[in-house]
Design a protein around this motif. Structure first.
Motif, mmCIF file in Angstrom:
data_model
loop_
_atom_site.group_PDB
_atom_site.id
_atom_site.type_symbol
_atom_site.label_atom_id
_atom_site.label_comp_id
_atom_site.label_asym_id
_atom_site.label_seq_id
_atom_site.Cartn_x
_atom_site.Cartn_y
_atom_site.Cartn_z
ATOM 1 N N LEU A 194 1.623 28.058 -2.486
ATOM 2 C CA LEU A 194 1.049 26.837 -1.936
ATOM 3 C C LEU A 194 1.413 25.657 -2.827
ATOM 4 N N GLN A 195 2.007 24.623 -2.220
ATOM 5 C CA GLN A 195 2.379 23.425 -2.956
ATOM 6 C C GLN A 195 1.763 22.204 -2.293
ATOM 7 N N PRO A 196 1.208 21.271 -3.101
ATOM 8 C CA PRO A 196 0.621 20.058 -2.528
ATOM 9 C C PRO A 196 1.676 19.206 -1.830
ATOM 10 N N VAL A 197 1.230 18.480 -0.809
ATOM 11 C CA VAL A 197 2.100 17.573 -0.067
ATOM 12 C C VAL A 197 1.605 16.156 -0.292
ATOM 13 N N PRO A 198 2.476 15.210 -0.674
ATOM 14 C CA PRO A 198 2.022 13.825 -0.853
ATOM 15 C C PRO A 198 1.458 13.266 0.449
ATOM 16 N N ASN A 199 0.426 12.475 0.318
ATOM 17 C CA ASN A 199 -0.202 11.834 1.480
ATOM 18 C C ASN A 199 0.465 10.490 1.721
ATOM 19 N N PRO A 200 1.236 10.338 2.808
ATOM 20 C CA PRO A 200 1.964 9.083 3.021
ATOM 21 C C PRO A 200 1.061 7.894 3.263
ATOM 22 N N GLY A 201 -0.191 8.141 3.616
ATOM 23 C CA GLY A 201 -1.093 7.024 3.858
ATOM 24 C C GLY A 201 -1.916 6.628 2.656
ATOM 25 N N ALA A 202 -1.798 7.399 1.562
ATOM 26 C CA ALA A 202 -2.660 7.138 0.422
ATOM 27 C C ALA A 202 -2.180 5.969 -0.424
ATOM 28 N N ASP A 203 -0.897 5.896 -0.671
ATOM 29 C CA ASP A 203 -0.342 4.839 -1.508
ATOM 30 C C ASP A 203 1.018 4.478 -0.948
ATOM 31 N N PRO A 204 1.143 3.374 -0.236
ATOM 32 C CA PRO A 204 2.351 3.092 0.536
ATOM 33 C C PRO A 204 3.586 2.766 -0.301
ATOM 34 N N ALA A 205 3.981 3.632 -1.178
ATOM 35 C CA ALA A 205 5.246 3.551 -1.904
ATOM 36 C C ALA A 205 5.496 2.181 -2.505
ATOM 37 N N ALA A 206 4.463 1.626 -3.130
ATOM 38 C CA ALA A 206 4.576 0.247 -3.602
ATOM 39 C C ALA A 206 5.568 0.097 -4.743
ATOM 40 N N ASN A 207 5.845 1.169 -5.457
ATOM 41 C CA ASN A 207 6.788 1.067 -6.559
ATOM 42 C C ASN A 207 8.121 1.737 -6.237
ATOM 43 N N SER A 208 8.384 1.945 -4.965
ATOM 44 C CA SER A 208 9.631 2.584 -4.559
ATOM 45 C C SER A 208 10.700 1.537 -4.293
ATOM 46 N N LEU A 210 -6.391 1.715 -2.464
ATOM 47 C CA LEU A 210 -6.878 1.051 -1.264
ATOM 48 C C LEU A 210 -6.307 -0.358 -1.122
ATOM 49 N N LEU A 211 -6.343 -1.165 -2.200
ATOM 50 C CA LEU A 211 -5.913 -2.565 -2.125
ATOM 51 C C LEU A 211 -4.702 -2.816 -3.019
ATOM 52 N N LEU A 245 -7.123 -2.198 -6.263
ATOM 53 C CA LEU A 245 -8.278 -1.300 -6.248
ATOM 54 C C LEU A 245 -7.841 0.120 -5.906
ATOM 55 N N VAL A 246 -8.258 1.054 -6.746
ATOM 56 C CA VAL A 246 -8.068 2.478 -6.469
ATOM 57 C C VAL A 246 -9.423 3.163 -6.474
ATOM 58 N N LEU A 247 -9.507 4.276 -5.742
ATOM 59 C CA LEU A 247 -10.755 5.039 -5.622
ATOM 60 C C LEU A 247 -10.693 6.233 -6.561
ATOM 61 N N ARG A 248 -11.433 6.153 -7.631
ATOM 62 C CA ARG A 248 -11.332 7.140 -8.705
ATOM 63 C C ARG A 248 -11.691 8.556 -8.268
ATOM 64 N N GLU A 249 -12.616 8.693 -7.352
ATOM 65 C CA GLU A 249 -13.143 10.020 -7.018
ATOM 66 C C GLU A 249 -12.361 10.718 -5.916
ATOM 67 N N TYR A 250 -11.337 10.057 -5.376
ATOM 68 C CA TYR A 250 -10.580 10.640 -4.265
ATOM 69 C C TYR A 250 -9.091 10.661 -4.605
ATOM 70 N N ASP A 251 -8.519 11.870 -4.561
ATOM 71 C CA ASP A 251 -7.110 12.044 -4.892
ATOM 72 C C ASP A 251 -6.249 12.041 -3.639
ATOM 73 N N GLN A 252 -4.950 11.762 -3.849
ATOM 74 C CA GLN A 252 -4.023 11.731 -2.727
ATOM 75 C C GLN A 252 -3.753 13.130 -2.187
ATOM 76 N N THR A 253 -3.673 14.134 -3.050
ATOM 77 C CA THR A 253 -3.387 15.503 -2.634
ATOM 78 C C THR A 253 -4.371 16.449 -3.297
ATOM 79 N N LEU A 299 -12.549 2.281 4.270
ATOM 80 C CA LEU A 299 -13.030 1.100 4.979
ATOM 81 C C LEU A 299 -13.041 -0.104 4.051
ATOM 82 N N THR A 300 -12.632 -1.265 4.584
ATOM 83 C CA THR A 300 -12.922 -2.551 3.961
ATOM 84 C C THR A 300 -13.747 -3.348 4.965
ATOM 85 N N ALA A 301 -14.783 -4.025 4.468
ATOM 86 C CA ALA A 301 -15.672 -4.754 5.371
ATOM 87 C C ALA A 301 -16.203 -6.006 4.689
ATOM 88 N N ALA A 302 -16.053 -7.146 5.374
ATOM 89 C CA ALA A 302 -16.669 -8.394 4.946
ATOM 90 C C ALA A 302 -18.019 -8.490 5.647
#
Length: 572
Positions: free
Chosen positions: A45-59, A115-116, A97-105, A258-261
């Protein structure tokens, strides 16, 4: 014989349509799976990157490197148990902003969910606070901070002064979860009154990579005191969606985030969702009427900004704490909320009790089957009575085979005389359909089920079984098409369904026998793309049904006696 062949051909065509058309139909009816967190490669079993978690900002595809963009402006650090990031002092934006308690894989060293992101980097997504009105600070204003770190214990006060003598101040506070409190103050030191309108906007530079569909909304959301409005991306690209309300919120919803004003719930506000054909989106909220500040006076306005995970209990707590209209509707529960909520609450309680969501699902199944057992008893008794009248019914069918209206009339008369209901046996199945759909949505929509392991290779009960058999568990390096990606758990489901139907009373009708013979294996294919947690529920339910049937057979031994065919049928 020709009639039987015709029926068999019709059934085969129907089975093929269901097998190959089901994936397209289920795409619209059921929530789609999030990206699989792991896959089998060479039997491991190998982890798969989540394409929606971090949109390749440094690619290489990024507009600019995120780290470079972040270093170009003065910043105040954000540091809480749940959040890590920074505030951009140029323009007063929360854009990191990153969510410390939730990992991408599911990997142990997986980076956290981002998130931001700042404007200028791929995945631009940020919140900005300010005022509309003459001489109000703009996007290029550099604010002065009274501290260098925002924590739950240390709020930060940001100040900007214009040449006309007005002082604009924003005090930001954050709790230990995902809620920011924003207190905007204007002090008028000029000789004339001023009119300003406080606002909050959320800018998003792309659509979510999660899929929005009929049963699970992803995209723009605007909530008023009356309802939560789930808006399609395309709708606001052509025409802005506007609402006037006292209470509510506006933002963007992903599958889990979620983001909410959130404006002052006692103030009359205008909320808006808008976008462009280039897929640039903005959600904003502003007071309906400007605030007039007299010379030598000051005025304050308090709002909130949420950025984080859609945890059920947390959303409920925030709704109660701040009296936020429809905030729990950030999760698109849909029509079956009345069933989904109790299932989620009970499943969460079981998880706290046993510490494993898979075991909790098994215990949930036992509970549901226990509650449905009295109905199952009545179902079995009804089947026993139906079995007793089968010879008489067949005789009527033979006698009036050329007179269908008379045949139906006599059969209904027989049902009435024998006091049997042919539909009574469907009750448990009909009751389980909304329960299964509700459990399916709970598994997929609630973040509490995300990345929850069971045993062995099952690392996420909210995702399909990664142990696909067709590619020999990853030893053959190719990905089977979705309708052939059969894992071990779906096969166990098919086997359990086979034994359940095997212990059912055998129908007299040959067509029904063919349907029952192929149904377990059709369901194996149909259920393979579904969450393992749902399959675990069904397998457990099938095993319990087999045990239940054995006990009921002991109460109704006549069910094991072969049904005697009518003499006319024997002669033929």
């Amino acid at each position: 014989m020709k009639e039987e062949q015709k029926n068999f051909i019709l059934f085969a065509v129907f089975a093929a349509l269901v097998l190959f058309g089901w994936p397209m139909i289920s795409h619209w009816i059921f929530p789609q799976q999030p990206p699989a967190p792991a896959k089998m490669v060479d039997g491991k079993l190998q982890p798969v990157p989540n394409p929606g978690a971090d949109p390749a900002a440094n690619s290489a595809k990024a507009i600019r490197n995120r780290d470079a963009v972040l270093s170009e402006t003065p910043r105040v650090e954000i540091d809480t148990p749940s959040l890590k990031g920074s505030i951009n002092l140029k323009g007063l934006r929360i854009d990191d902003l990153v969510l410390r308690e939730y990992d991408q894989t599911v990997a142990k060293n997986s980076p956290p969910i981002r998130l931001l992101s700042p404007s200028g980097a791929e995945g631009s997504y940020f919140a900005q606070f300010g005022w509309q009105g003459a001489n109000a600070p703009g996007a290029d204003t550099v604010w002065q901070a009274d501290g260098d770190k925002l924590t739950p214990a240390t709020p930060v006060k940001l100040t900007a002064t214009n040449s006309a003598g007005q002082v604009f101040q924003v005090e930001l506070a954050v709790d230990s979860n995902f809620m920011f409190t924003v207190r905007q103050t204007v002090a008028n030191r000029a000789a004339a009154p001023i009119a300003v309108t406080p606002y909050t906007l959320i800018s998003r530079g792309q659509r979510s990579t999660d899929t929005s569909q009929w049963a699970a909304h992803v995209g723009p959301v605007a909530a008023t005191t009356d309802a939560a409005h789930y808006i399609d991306w395309k709708d606001i690209e052509s025409t802005p969606q506007q609402f006037s309300t006292t209470g509510g919120w506006v933002g963007f919803s992903d599958h889990y985030w979620l983001t909410a004003a959130i404006p002052d719930q006692r103030a009359s506000v205008n909320i808006q969702q808008r976008g462009t054909a280039a897929q640039q989106y903005q959600a904003d909220v502003a007071r309906s009427q400007p605030i007039t500040v007299q010379p030598g006076q000051q005025s304050s306005y308090t709002s909130h900004f949420f950025a984080g995970a859609k945890e059920v209990k947390l959303l409920d707590a925030y709704q109660k704490q701040y009296d936020i209209a429809k905030f729990e509707r950030a999760i698109d529960w849909g029509w079956f909320e009345i069933i989904e909520r109790p299932i989620f609450t009970y499943l969460s309680w079981l998880f706290k009790l046993v510490g494993n969501f898979g075991v909790a699902i098994i215990l949930l199944t036992i509970t549901i089957r226990g509650l449905l057992f009295p109905i199952a008893q009545k179902q079995f008794a009804s089947m026993a009575r139906m079995r007793q009248v089968q010879p008489k019914m067949k005789a009527i069918q033979e006698r009036y085979k050329d007179d269908k209206p008379r045949q139906q009339q006599e059969i209904m008369k027989l049902y009435k005389e024998e006091k049997v209901n042919p539909l009574a046996g469907c009750a448990p199945m009909l009751l389980q359909i909304p329960i299964m759909f509700a459990l399916y949505k709970v598994l997929l929509l609630t973040i509490e089920m995300r990345h929850q392991p069971f045993v062995f290779w099952i690392r996420d009960l909210s995702a399909p079984d990664p142990a696909t058999i067709l590619n020999l568990f990853g030893y053959l390096h190719f990905t089977p098409p979705s309708f052939l990606a059969i894992g071990v758990v779906p096969v166990l489901l098919g086997i359990s369904m086979y034994f359940q139907m095997k212990f059912n009373p055998a129908p007299m009708d040959e067509m029904q026998k063919q349907v029952f013979a192929i149904m377990p294996w059709m369901l194996m294919f149909l259920m393979a793309p579904f969450a393992v947690g749902l399959q675990l529920y069904w397998i457990t339910s099938n095993v319990l049904t087999v045990l239940q049937q054995q006990w009921l057979y002991s109460r109704h031994p006549e069910m094991k006696v072969p049904v005697e065919k009518p003499k006319a049928a024997k002669a033929k």
